[in-house]
Design an enzyme around this catalytic site. Structure first.
Site, PDB file in Angstrom:
ATOM      1  N   TYR A 407       8.841 -35.402   2.627  1.00 26.90           N
ATOM      2  CA  TYR A 407       9.609 -35.354   3.895  1.00 26.90           C
ATOM      3  C   TYR A 407       8.681 -35.368   5.117  1.00 26.90           C
ATOM      4  CZ  TYR A 407       9.494 -30.096   3.572  1.00 26.90           C
ATOM      5  OH  TYR A 407       9.151 -28.785   3.469  1.00 26.90           O
ATOM      6  N   GLU A 408       9.326 -35.460   6.289  1.00 29.02           N
ATOM      7  CA  GLU A 408       8.599 -35.694   7.560  1.00 29.02           C
ATOM      8  C   GLU A 408       7.782 -36.981   7.479  1.00 29.02           C
ATOM      9  OE1 GLU A 408       8.640 -34.860  10.645  1.00 29.02           O
ATOM     10  OE2 GLU A 408      10.290 -33.548  10.109  1.00 29.02           O
ATOM     11  N   GLY A 409       8.353 -38.003   6.906  1.00 31.92           N
ATOM     12  CA  GLY A 409       7.652 -39.274   6.689  1.00 31.92           C
ATOM     13  C   GLY A 409       6.895 -39.188   5.385  1.00 31.92           C
ATOM     14  N   HIS A 414       3.165 -42.896   6.173  1.00 32.15           N
ATOM     15  CA  HIS A 414       2.117 -42.522   7.137  1.00 32.15           C
ATOM     16  C   HIS A 414       0.861 -43.370   6.928  1.00 32.15           C
ATOM     17  CE1 HIS A 414       4.083 -39.333   9.227  1.00 32.15           C
ATOM     18  NE2 HIS A 414       4.363 -38.685   8.114  1.00 32.15           N
TER      19      HIS A 414
END
Ligand SMILES: Cc1cc2nc3c(=O)[nH]c(=O)nc-3n(C[C@H](O)[C@H](O)[C@H](O)COP(=O)(O)OP(=O)(O)OC[C@H]3O[C@@H](n4cnc5c(N)ncnc54)[C@H](O)[C@@H]3O)c2cc1C
Length: 529
Positions: A407-409, A414
């Site tokens: 999660y969070e990318g 990234h």
């Protein structure tokens, strides 16, 4: 085996990274960290296993959190922690970002599931402070500061995960008021029975359907209206997960729910960007929290567990005396300390340089979440067969930390962003800042040469997707090396200088040489199918 917050390492890294903390002296910061650690160790940590075994569950379409979580939340409110990150102007304590991050790491180490439910509120408050109207600030901030309300971030949809341009949830004006309609999935804390109210921050489409991310707007959407009447937000499913069962991960249906626009129409994603960097650092520190806990449990276990004999003595040996176990313990320790120093350095850049921050934050997010996973895996190994059992912490840590790489990318996204956009951004201006601030500082010519050669090679590849992760790993290693160098330079502040000296040597001799392997993958990439 009890959780102990890594207070000494946190305080050492804070002092080694920051000459001063904005608006706070180190003594007060230390008192706050110690005070919060007591809360985390005594109240949150004992509930970690309870949450894991019991999980959250649905009852009459409402989420019930595991036993003890409601009382723990009351204690969290009672001690005033919900307002720690919110500026004093809005009724909070306005603690400096590095201290807030230290507390967040301690909370994640003690009970990641609890942290998931309370950790979004400061980010939501930040979005409202930066982009909200005066009326929105007056309505929501006092509730978030007091802890009466918690918050969620609603981005993901069944067909829109990494690709937010595919979001289909719509925001439309009905009689001058905004209404939200659509389905969101994977929403952490999408419902819970700890706080009186919940405000959802929702990314929804207000432009044309094919308008990509530019057609997205940000909304605040309370779960219930004023007067406590339903607002058309319903939990349609509670996910069953590999780990973090205590944290409710919800599918939410928005059925023409009343909402208010935050920021300008169509600016949803750029409004989100202002909160994303702190949230990604928070995830990096979740990884570090698990790495540090894994390291501490492993050390305790390895010093007590005896197998084999000490050469020349005939006496039973603690496994901590065996070279291969020492390698595992040192790797965990080095990852936790160096990863934390990387995250704090990124925090130090948040207000200073946007370009460098945008380059460093994804590197930290990926490195520290991978570090958490590696340290947890090593903990299972140090514990041997016992590491595979539910009774011991490593098994739970391994399951809980895994999500930080998703999660969070996702870490893959990234890495792609790094090689496709960040390297080229503003004619390499971000890259040059990274070189100036990090690479040039490194006193290790083999590592620097590996990184420079790989960077040139990645520039020359039309579609660098296949080398994205090796290049990210290499850039992470470079940033890790710089972080360790900074720690070593401030060894005078370390409570255990010998340990820091020994670990810095270990990092140089056994961890940094991996750069040759990552560079080789970038220099001679396989052809993508
Ligand atoms: C426990 C948990 C909590 C969560 N909490 C929240 C929350 O509170 N709010 C919220 O909005 N979301 C939340 N999420 C959702 C999370 O952010 C998404 O799962 C994540 O963004 C990935 O999206 P996806 O699952 O659809 O995977 P996908 O996007 O389908 O990706 C699958 C794989 O393909 C790769 N991939 C995808 N696209 C590309 C590409 N273009 N190039 C190269 N590789 C690609 C990815 O790296 C990944 O490895 C949560 C998820 C979980 C499991």
């Amino acid at each position: 085996m009890q959780f102990r917050a890594p207070i000494n390492d946190i305080l050492f890294t804070l002092k080694a990274t920051f000459d001063e903390l904005p608006g706070l002296d180190f003594e007060t910061a230390e008192a706050i960290v110690r005070h919060f650690s007591i809360f985390a160790e005594e109240i949150l940590a004992p509930l970690d296993q309870v949450g894991d075994l019991e999980g959250s569950h649905l009852e009459d379409s409402r989420v019930r959190v595991p036993s003890g979580f409601v009382d723990a939340y009351r204690a969290y409110i009672g001690q005033g922690w919900p307002g720690m990150a919110i500026p004093e102007t809005y009724g909070g304590q306005g603690l400096p970002e590095p201290v807030v991050s230290a507390l967040s790491e301690i909370m994640s180490g003690a009970n990641h599931a609890f942290q998931m439910m309370v950790g979004v509120a400061p980010a939501a408050a930040r979005a409202i402070i930066i982009h909200g109207t005066q009326a929105q600030k007056q309505l929501f901030l006092p509730r978030l500061v007091s802890g009466a309300w918690l918050a969620t971030m609603c981005l993901t949809e069944p067909d829109a995960g990494s690709d937010l341009a595919a979001i289909r949830t719509r925001g439309r004006l009905v009689g001058g008021n905004w209404r939200i309609h659509g389905e969101k999935v994977f929403i952490s804390g999408g419902d819970q029975d700890m706080s009186e109210g919940i405000v959802h921050l929702v990314l929804a489409r207000t432009g044309e359907d094919d308008y990509g991310v530019r057609g997205l707007s940000l909304f605040v959407c309370p779960a219930r209206r004023e007067g406590n009447t339903p607002n058309g937000v319903r939990v349609t499913r509670l996910e069953h997960k590999l780990g973090l069962s205590g944290s409710p991960t919800c599918a939410l249906s928005f059925d023409d729910a009343e909402a208010e626009l935050v920021g300008a129409e169509g600016d949803g994603l750029s409004c989100m960007f202002n909160v994303m960097n702190p949230m990604r650092i928070d995830v990096a520190l979740q990884g570090i929290a698990h790495a540090a806990a894994a390291a501490a449990y492993s050390r305790t276990y390895a010093e007590e567990r005896t197998q084999g004999v000490r050469p020349g003595t005939g006496k039973r040996a603690a496994i901590a005396t065996h070279g291969d176990v020492q390698r595992m313990l040192a790797t965990q320790d080095a990852l936790a300390l160096g990863g934390r120093a990387m995250a704090y350095h990124a925090i130090a850049q948040l207000e200073r340089s946007t370009l460098l921050t945008d380059f460093l934050v994804p590197i930290c997010k990926v490195f520290c979440s991978d570090a958490g996973w590696e340290a947890a895996d090593l903990a299972v190994q140090v514990f041997g067969g016992y590491g595979y059992l539910r009774e011991y912490p490593p098994e739970r840590i391994l399951r809980n930390v895994r999500i930080t790489r998703i999660y969070e990318g996702t870490n893959g996204i990234h890495a792609m962003t790094l090689v496709r956009r960040m390297l080229r951004l503003n004619e390499r201006a971000a890259l040059k800042e990274f070189e100036g601030a990090i690479v040039q500082e490194i006193d290790n010519s083999a590592l620097v040469n590996d990184w420079r050669h790989a960077t040139q090679a990645v520039f020359a590849i039309d579609d660098p997707g296949i080398v994205a992760t090796p290049y990210m790993k290499l850039s992470g290693l470079v940033t890790f090396a710089a972080a360790w160098q900074r720690l070593e330079a401030r060894i005078d502040l370390a409570p255990e200088p010998d340990r820091i000296r020994r670990l810095a040597h270990f990092v140089r001799r056994t961890m940094l040489p991996a750069s040759a392997m990552w560079a080789a993958m970038c220099l001679d990439p396989p052809v993508a199918e």
